[in-house]
Design a protein around this motif. Structure first.
Motif, mmCIF file in Angstrom:
data_model
loop_
_atom_site.group_PDB
_atom_site.id
_atom_site.type_symbol
_atom_site.label_atom_id
_atom_site.label_comp_id
_atom_site.label_asym_id
_atom_site.label_seq_id
_atom_site.Cartn_x
_atom_site.Cartn_y
_atom_site.Cartn_z
ATOM 1 N N ALA A 187 -32.626 -5.025 25.164
ATOM 2 C CA ALA A 187 -32.853 -3.624 25.539
ATOM 3 C C ALA A 187 -34.138 -3.428 26.330
ATOM 4 O O ALA A 187 -34.379 -2.335 26.844
ATOM 5 C CB ALA A 187 -32.875 -2.753 24.287
ATOM 6 N N ASP A 188 -34.955 -4.460 26.466
ATOM 7 C CA ASP A 188 -36.217 -4.332 27.189
ATOM 8 C C ASP A 188 -35.952 -4.061 28.669
ATOM 9 O O ASP A 188 -35.219 -4.811 29.315
ATOM 10 C CB ASP A 188 -37.025 -5.630 27.033
ATOM 11 N N PRO A 189 -36.521 -2.991 29.255
ATOM 12 C CA PRO A 189 -36.247 -2.650 30.666
ATOM 13 C C PRO A 189 -36.616 -3.761 31.634
ATOM 14 O O PRO A 189 -35.892 -3.998 32.609
ATOM 15 C CB PRO A 189 -37.113 -1.400 30.892
ATOM 16 N N LEU A 190 -37.723 -4.474 31.395
ATOM 17 C CA LEU A 190 -38.137 -5.545 32.286
ATOM 18 C C LEU A 190 -37.138 -6.689 32.255
ATOM 19 O O LEU A 190 -36.817 -7.284 33.294
ATOM 20 C CB LEU A 190 -39.533 -6.049 31.912
ATOM 21 N N PHE A 191 -36.610 -6.986 31.055
ATOM 22 C CA PHE A 191 -35.615 -8.052 30.964
ATOM 23 C C PHE A 191 -34.327 -7.652 31.686
ATOM 24 O O PHE A 191 -33.717 -8.474 32.377
ATOM 25 C CB PHE A 191 -35.301 -8.383 29.507
ATOM 26 N N LYS A 192 -33.892 -6.418 31.517
ATOM 27 C CA LYS A 192 -32.672 -5.966 32.201
ATOM 28 C C LYS A 192 -32.835 -6.041 33.713
ATOM 29 O O LYS A 192 -31.914 -6.436 34.435
ATOM 30 C CB LYS A 192 -32.321 -4.538 31.771
ATOM 31 N N LEU A 193 -34.028 -5.674 34.217
ATOM 32 C CA LEU A 193 -34.292 -5.774 35.653
ATOM 33 C C LEU A 193 -34.245 -7.234 36.100
ATOM 34 O O LEU A 193 -33.628 -7.563 37.125
ATOM 35 C CB LEU A 193 -35.661 -5.167 35.972
ATOM 36 N N HIS A 194 -34.873 -8.108 35.337
ATOM 37 C CA HIS A 194 -34.856 -9.540 35.642
ATOM 38 C C HIS A 194 -33.432 -10.072 35.658
ATOM 39 O O HIS A 194 -33.039 -10.817 36.578
ATOM 40 C CB HIS A 194 -35.700 -10.276 34.602
ATOM 41 N N LEU A 223 -34.334 -12.347 46.642
ATOM 42 C CA LEU A 223 -34.005 -11.956 45.265
ATOM 43 C C LEU A 223 -34.376 -13.045 44.266
ATOM 44 O O LEU A 223 -34.770 -12.746 43.134
ATOM 45 C CB LEU A 223 -32.515 -11.620 45.167
ATOM 46 N N LEU A 224 -34.243 -14.312 44.665
ATOM 47 C CA LEU A 224 -34.652 -15.399 43.774
ATOM 48 C C LEU A 224 -36.160 -15.362 43.540
ATOM 49 O O LEU A 224 -36.636 -15.615 42.422
ATOM 50 C CB LEU A 224 -34.238 -16.750 44.373
ATOM 51 N N THR A 225 -36.918 -15.024 44.584
ATOM 52 C CA THR A 225 -38.367 -14.875 44.432
ATOM 53 C C THR A 225 -38.684 -13.762 43.436
ATOM 54 O O THR A 225 -39.526 -13.917 42.546
ATOM 55 C CB THR A 225 -39.017 -14.565 45.793
ATOM 56 N N LEU A 226 -37.983 -12.627 43.580
ATOM 57 C CA LEU A 226 -38.183 -11.523 42.641
ATOM 58 C C LEU A 226 -37.753 -11.911 41.229
ATOM 59 O O LEU A 226 -38.355 -11.466 40.242
ATOM 60 C CB LEU A 226 -37.404 -10.292 43.105
ATOM 61 N N THR A 227 -36.721 -12.744 41.132
ATOM 62 C CA THR A 227 -36.275 -13.228 39.821
ATOM 63 C C THR A 227 -37.371 -14.033 39.139
ATOM 64 O O THR A 227 -37.667 -13.846 37.948
ATOM 65 C CB THR A 227 -35.017 -14.103 39.977
ATOM 66 N N LEU A 228 -37.990 -14.939 39.895
ATOM 67 C CA LEU A 228 -39.059 -15.759 39.323
ATOM 68 C C LEU A 228 -40.264 -14.909 38.929
ATOM 69 O O LEU A 228 -40.856 -15.107 37.868
ATOM 70 C CB LEU A 228 -39.469 -16.843 40.327
#
Length: 303
Positions: free
Chosen positions: A136-143, A219-224
């Motif tokens: 449920a953490d917003p940062l995790f969902k964004l990741h 997007l991979l950069t943003l993922t990392l």
């Protein structure tokens, strides 16, 4: 409800795949046409009808709802390598659906839809997953969202690279065969050549390939970056050099090197395509491989 969505998703993907291959082999008009099939050249049958696109959109919608219901039950998160593959091919099929409005990519459709059909059913077989308490953490969902979109782009890019290698190999064979015409090569090689004839020119495929890789790399950069931030929030350290992190960083370096070489020296051809596939394999090992090893081979949950 879940089993109904599984059946509906597989039926739509599978039905479109079978109809597409049957239409292709018969050299007929685009699939789901409302009139009797009339033989036409293979290059003319290079797109989906409006009804075909509508059915594919319905398949994507059913698959998307299925993924949301099975991955995020009751504010938790259930995930594993089978869910990862299912999500990757859902996004890959969705990207194809968007691309099909602008380019005749019938050959890619004939490859993507059977794979999407199989991948959508994998969670029924491999359901040994780990329930994440921080879903449920917003940062995790964004990741998680950014990562899946990135991996979907790279799935399509890898399929593009495979098709381009096949096309290039055929062109070299035609040149080495004393200037065989496309028609005579098709008669010698059968269905594979007629399938490759449905693809756009190599330069168009190359443009699409590097457009996908460029978007996927961002997007991979943003993922990392989001993964580092979330790891810092969860474990109080930025990086955890496990199997997944090492292969994710390796794939990021490899894709970055490819784009740099493309920009600086215009790198192209077989070597560049093989580099694309090697980079994708590294990413696949990071995204799916670790879960497959833990869940299927070692029978251990993924932390």
């Amino acid at each position: 409800m879940d089993i109904v969505l599984y059946a509906l998703t597989a039926f739509l993907y599978g039905g479109l795949a079978v109809a597409g291959w049957r239409t292709h082999r018969q050299g007929a008009t685009p699939l789901v046409a409302s009139v009797p099939a009339v033989p036409v050249p293979a290059s003319a049958a290079s797109g989906m009808s409006g009804a075909g696109r509508a059915l594919l959109f319905a398949a994507l919608l059913a698959h998307g709802v299925l993924l949301h219901m099975t991955i995020f039950p009751n504010d938790a998160m259930v995930f594993g390598f089978a869910f990862a593959l299912s999500a990757m091919f859902w996004l890959g099929a969705g990207i194809y659906w968007i691309e099909s409005f602008f380019f005749p990519l019938d050959g890619l459709r004939l490859l993507v839809l059977p794979l999407a059909c199989i991948a959508s059913l994998l969670p029924l077989v491999f359901n040994g997953v780990h329930v994440l308490s921080y879903a449920a953490d917003p940062l995790f969902k964004l990741h998680f969202l950014i990562a899946n979109v990135a991996y979907g782009l790279f799935v399509i890019a890898a399929l593009h690279a495979v098709l381009m290698l096949l096309v290039e190999r055929r062109l070299h064979a035609m040149r080495g065969g004393g200037g065989l015409t496309r028609q005579s090569a098709a008669s010698n090689d059968g269905w594979l050549s007629s399938w490759l004839d449905t693809l756009p020119p190599l330069l168009t495929l190359e443009t699409l390939l590097f457009r996908l890789i460029g978007a996927g790399f961002v997007l991979l950069t943003l993922t990392l970056v989001s993964g580092i931030l979330f790891n810092e929030q969860l474990l109080d350290r930025a990086l955890q050099l496990d199997h997944k992190t090492v292969f994710a960083l390796l794939s990021w370096i490899m894709f970055g090197a490819l784009l740099t070489a493309r920009k600086v020296s215009g790198w192209r051809g077989r070597a560049a395509l093989r580099w694309v596939l090697a980079s994708f394999v590294a990413l696949l090992l990071a995204y799916v491989g670790s879960r497959f090893v833990f869940e299927v081979l070692l029978h251990r949950p993924v932390v």
